[in-house]
Design a protein around this motif. Structure first.
Motif, PDB file in Angstrom:
ATOM      1  N   THR A 197      39.505  49.699  21.805  1.00 19.75           N
ATOM      2  CA  THR A 197      38.609  49.789  22.999  1.00 19.75           C
ATOM      3  C   THR A 197      39.471  49.151  24.201  1.00 19.75           C
ATOM      4  OG1 THR A 197      36.717  49.956  22.084  1.00 19.75           O
ATOM      5  CG2 THR A 197      36.296  49.359  24.291  1.00 19.75           C
ATOM      6  N   GLY A 198      39.789  49.685  25.299  1.00 20.03           N
ATOM      7  CA  GLY A 198      40.312  49.063  26.473  1.00 20.03           C
ATOM      8  C   GLY A 198      39.322  48.952  27.672  1.00 20.03           C
ATOM      9  N   ALA A 199      39.336  48.161  28.402  1.00 17.28           N
ATOM     10  CA  ALA A 199      38.406  48.034  29.609  1.00 17.28           C
ATOM     11  C   ALA A 199      38.930  47.286  30.712  1.00 17.28           C
ATOM     12  CB  ALA A 199      36.966  47.843  29.380  1.00 17.28           C
ATOM     13  N   ARG A 200      38.535  47.740  32.007  1.00 11.92           N
ATOM     14  CA  ARG A 200      38.880  47.043  33.066  1.00 11.92           C
ATOM     15  C   ARG A 200      37.636  46.529  33.756  1.00 11.92           C
ATOM     16  NH1 ARG A 200      42.368  50.922  36.208  1.00 11.92           N
ATOM     17  NH2 ARG A 200      42.289  49.591  37.900  1.00 11.92           N
ATOM     18  N   ASP A 201      38.005  45.159  34.610  1.00 11.20           N
ATOM     19  CA  ASP A 201      36.950  44.930  35.522  1.00 11.20           C
ATOM     20  C   ASP A 201      35.726  44.432  34.778  1.00 11.20           C
ATOM     21  OD1 ASP A 201      38.786  45.679  37.606  1.00 11.20           O
ATOM     22  OD2 ASP A 201      37.699  47.680  37.879  1.00 11.20           O
ATOM     23  N   TYR A 202      36.097  43.505  33.793  1.00  7.41           N
ATOM     24  CA  TYR A 202      34.958  43.126  32.692  1.00  7.41           C
ATOM     25  C   TYR A 202      34.254  42.035  33.493  1.00  7.41           C
ATOM     26  CZ  TYR A 202      32.913  41.828  28.487  1.00  7.41           C
ATOM     27  OH  TYR A 202      31.799  41.466  27.308  1.00  7.41           O
ATOM     28  N   ASN A 203      34.617  40.917  33.657  1.00  7.37           N
ATOM     29  CA  ASN A 203      34.021  39.767  34.513  1.00  7.37           C
ATOM     30  C   ASN A 203      34.521  39.893  35.946  1.00  7.37           C
ATOM     31  OD1 ASN A 203      32.798  38.823  32.233  1.00  7.37           O
ATOM     32  ND2 ASN A 203      34.704  37.995  31.496  1.00  7.37           N
ATOM     33  N   ASP A 214      40.637  42.313  36.006  1.00  2.95           N
ATOM     34  CA  ASP A 214      40.758  41.433  34.564  1.00  2.95           C
ATOM     35  C   ASP A 214      40.732  42.892  33.506  1.00  2.95           C
ATOM     36  OD1 ASP A 214      38.267  42.478  34.528  1.00  2.95           O
ATOM     37  OD2 ASP A 214      37.537  40.287  33.694  1.00  2.95           O
ATOM     38  N   LYS A 215      41.130  42.291  32.431  1.00  2.60           N
ATOM     39  CA  LYS A 215      41.134  43.403  31.177  1.00  2.60           C
ATOM     40  C   LYS A 215      40.780  42.701  30.000  1.00  2.60           C
ATOM     41  CE  LYS A 215      45.317  45.440  33.070  1.00  2.60           C
ATOM     42  NZ  LYS A 215      46.824  45.636  32.798  1.00  2.60           N
ATOM     43  N   ILE A 216      40.378  43.790  29.014  1.00  4.50           N
ATOM     44  CA  ILE A 216      40.020  43.496  27.487  1.00  4.50           C
ATOM     45  C   ILE A 216      40.707  44.471  26.760  1.00  4.50           C
ATOM     46  CG2 ILE A 216      37.750  42.094  27.950  1.00  4.50           C
ATOM     47  CD1 ILE A 216      36.243  44.516  27.120  1.00  4.50           C
TER      48      ILE A 216
END
Length: 222
Positions: free
Chosen positions: A86-92, A96-98
């Motif tokens: 899983t990849g995601a942006r704008d998490y916090n 940013d990225k996870i």
């Protein structure tokens, strides 16, 4: 005095009761017949699916190999192994990225109201490694890594192409949702309130799985 409407109502009740008894007898006879057959190696199958989902800046890729047994013409059950990236942006915060890698065992069942449509339930326990990359120049967050675990219960409909009596080989596609919505699940979308980062909204992400059911042994029902 018994009226014609009452007699008509009684007839309908008797017909309904008779239909229920016939259906119950047919189901019991089928179950008894299938139980007498015992274990059949022709009912074993393997296969699996791939996972692909894009949703609100989130990407989910994975594989889900399975090993199962056809308990009856209307139900399959078995074991599954899960791997998800899983990849995601704008998490916090913005930019940013996870990156999350997940694996774990599971149990699944499929119920077929008709031969080409089914409802699937899959219970998984996933172990995850999550890496967080703070936004460039961030003053609020820093890079980090955490290990987590989460239960997921995936539910949803599916379509089976080529499924027919006597064959365990067919193509299928499902759309599943994690109804438990655990914040550590790889199948949910987490939205953070920019004014209060401790407030997060968890929503279900549609998981599309397409794959093959492959019979391990030949043979057809006689």
């Amino acid at each position: 005095m018994i009226t014609l409407s009452l007699i008509h109502h009684m007839k309908k009740c008797l017909l309904l009761a008779g239909a229920i008894l016939l259906i119950a007898n047919a189901v019991m006879s089928q179950d008894e017949e299938e139980s007498q057959k015992g274990f059949k190696k022709e009912n074993l199958f393997t296969g699996g699916s791939v996972t692909l989902s894009f949703f609100s800046g989130q990407t989910v890729l994975g594989a889900n190999p399975i090993f199962g047994y056809k308990l009856a013409n209307w139900i399959d059950a078995g074991l599954a192994l899960n791997f998800v990236y899983t990849g995601a942006r704008d998490y916090n915060e913005y930019n940013d990225k996870i990156r999350q890698t997940t694996w774990g065992p599971g149990l699944f069942t499929r119920l077929y109201p008709v031969s080409f449509l089914f409802v699937q339930a899959q219970l998984e326990h996933n172990y995850s490694t999550l890496k967080y990359y703070a936004a460039p120049g961030s003053l609020n967050y820093m890079d980090g890594k955490i290990n987590t675990g989460a239960n997921s219960l995936l539910l949803g409909p599916g379509f089976a192409q080529g499924r027919r009596p006597g064959s365990n080989s067919f193509y299928y596609i499902t759309v599943l949702f994690d109804v438990l919505k655990n914040i550590n699940s790889p199948y949910v979308n987490v939205v953070v309130n920019p004014d209060n980062t401790s407030q997060r909204r968890v929503s279900m992400t549609p998981i599309i799985r397409a794959g093959f059911n492959i019979a391990l042994f030949g043979g057809r029902d006689r």
